[in-house]
Design a protein around this motif. Structure first.
Motif, PDB file in Angstrom:
ATOM      1  N   GLU A   7      -2.847   0.275  -5.785  1.00 43.12           N
ATOM      2  CA  GLU A   7      -3.252  -1.016  -5.226  1.00 43.12           C
ATOM      3  C   GLU A   7      -3.129  -2.114  -6.278  1.00 43.12           C
TER       4      GLU A   7
ATOM      5  N   TYR B 199      -3.411   0.124   7.614  1.00 44.34           N
ATOM      6  CA  TYR B 199      -4.675  -0.392   7.090  1.00 44.34           C
ATOM      7  C   TYR B 199      -5.449  -1.232   8.097  1.00 44.34           C
TER       8      TYR B 199
ATOM      9  N   ASP C  36       2.171  -1.484   6.128  1.00 48.35           N
ATOM     10  CA  ASP C  36       0.896  -1.842   5.508  1.00 48.35           C
ATOM     11  C   ASP C  36      -0.113  -2.267   6.570  1.00 48.35           C
TER      12      ASP C  36
ATOM     13  N   PHE D 225       0.810  -1.218   0.000  1.00 45.32           N
ATOM     14  CA  PHE D 225       0.000   0.000   0.000  1.00 45.32           C
ATOM     15  C   PHE D 225       0.842   1.267   0.000  1.00 45.32           C
TER      16      PHE D 225
ATOM     17  N   TYR E  75      -4.012  -9.853   4.003  1.00 42.58           N
ATOM     18  CA  TYR E  75      -4.733  -8.630   3.667  1.00 42.58           C
ATOM     19  C   TYR E  75      -6.171  -8.912   3.237  1.00 42.58           C
TER      20      TYR E  75
END
Length: 268
Positions: free
Chosen positions: A62, A125, A121, A49, A88
């Motif tokens: 992305e 996120y 990341d 990201f 993810y």
């Protein structure tokens, strides 16, 4: 070094990783067109990201939405992420995403996947970073779920989607590779990869897998003169050239590797 039995009959292939950082998307699109025209075998991006080098908050895009676009844009090269971070996305969702890109690309997707490692990341996120051990355990749990979901989807994938697993841990990761991978992406010198190939072959014997079923892959050095022949001799048959937006997607090294690939395949 002598050529490894697991490489017998496999052609040499060259991939390119178009790193989605420090560039506008128009530059990425043009580069995808250019590398397919050059004859690259696989076009990868990566699943992060934020940039991994250069300005930490520089431009970045992305991964999987990009792969859907590449599936429409390209017509010959295989595509994938080097590598998808397992934690993810829910494994069943990832399976459905992969099946969809498989159909968009008319059967050219490689599901390349790993346990994940880039802490920023996770932190930004909202994912739990955990430990290296917990992330590897999650990868081992996810792969059977992904394959089970592929079997349930309607329509099913157009082909048995190749699974590439990245990583070199000898006690856990290479066991997962032996159980689930069609391609193993390792890291390090020819000597290191030769050793880990042996470990992987031993795991294949343990789990009842023919090691010749697993293509061996790695990152390409700067040029073929920097060890390309040694990597070939230890059985590496997919080498991926890095291509960064910060350099304007310089394709000079890729062209050298493609010429080297063609020579290897002519003389095989």
């Amino acid at each position: 070094m002598t050529q490894q039995p697991h490489a017998a009959g496999r052609p040499m292939r060259i991939g390119v990783q178009i790193q989605p950082q420090h560039a506008d998307y128009a530059d990425i699109r043009r580069t995808v067109d250019a590398v397919e025209e050059l004859g690259v075998d696989v076009i990868f991006n990566w699943d992060h990201f934020f940039p991994l080098s250069g300005e930490p908050d520089g431009k970045h895009f992305e991964c999987w939405t990009m792969l859907g676009a590449w599936g429409e844009q390209t017509s010959r090269a295989e595509i994938g992420a080097l590598v998808t971070c397992n934690t993810y996305r829910n494994p069943d969702l990832l399976a459905d995403m992969a099946r969809t890109v498989d159909h968009i690309s008319s059967g050219r997707l490689i599901l390349a996947i790993g346990a994940g490692w880039f802490e920023r990341d996770y932190a930004e996120y909202g994912y739990e970073f955990g430990t290296a051990g917990s992330r590897i355990a999650a990868l081992a749990e996810a792969l059977p779920r992904i394959k089970a979901r592929w079997a349930k989807l309607n329509p099913q994938p157009t082909r048995s989607i190749p699974v590439l697993i990245g990583g070199g841990g000898e006690r856990k990761t290479l066991k997962i590779v032996a159980e689930h991978a069609d391609i193993w992406h390792g890291f390090g010198s020819a000597e290191t990869l030769a050793h880990k190939n042996g470990v992987l072959d031993d795991w294949c014997a343990t789990v009842g897998r023919d090691p010749a079923e697993i293509e061996r892959a790695g990152g390409a050095p700067r040029s073929p003169d920097d060890g390309g022949d040694a990597l070939y001799e230890v059985g590496t048959r997919l080498l991926t050239v890095e291509c960064d937006g910060a350099t304007g997607y310089d394709l000079g090294p890729l062209k050298e590797w493609l010429a080297w690939r063609d020579e290897k395949n002519r003389n095989a």
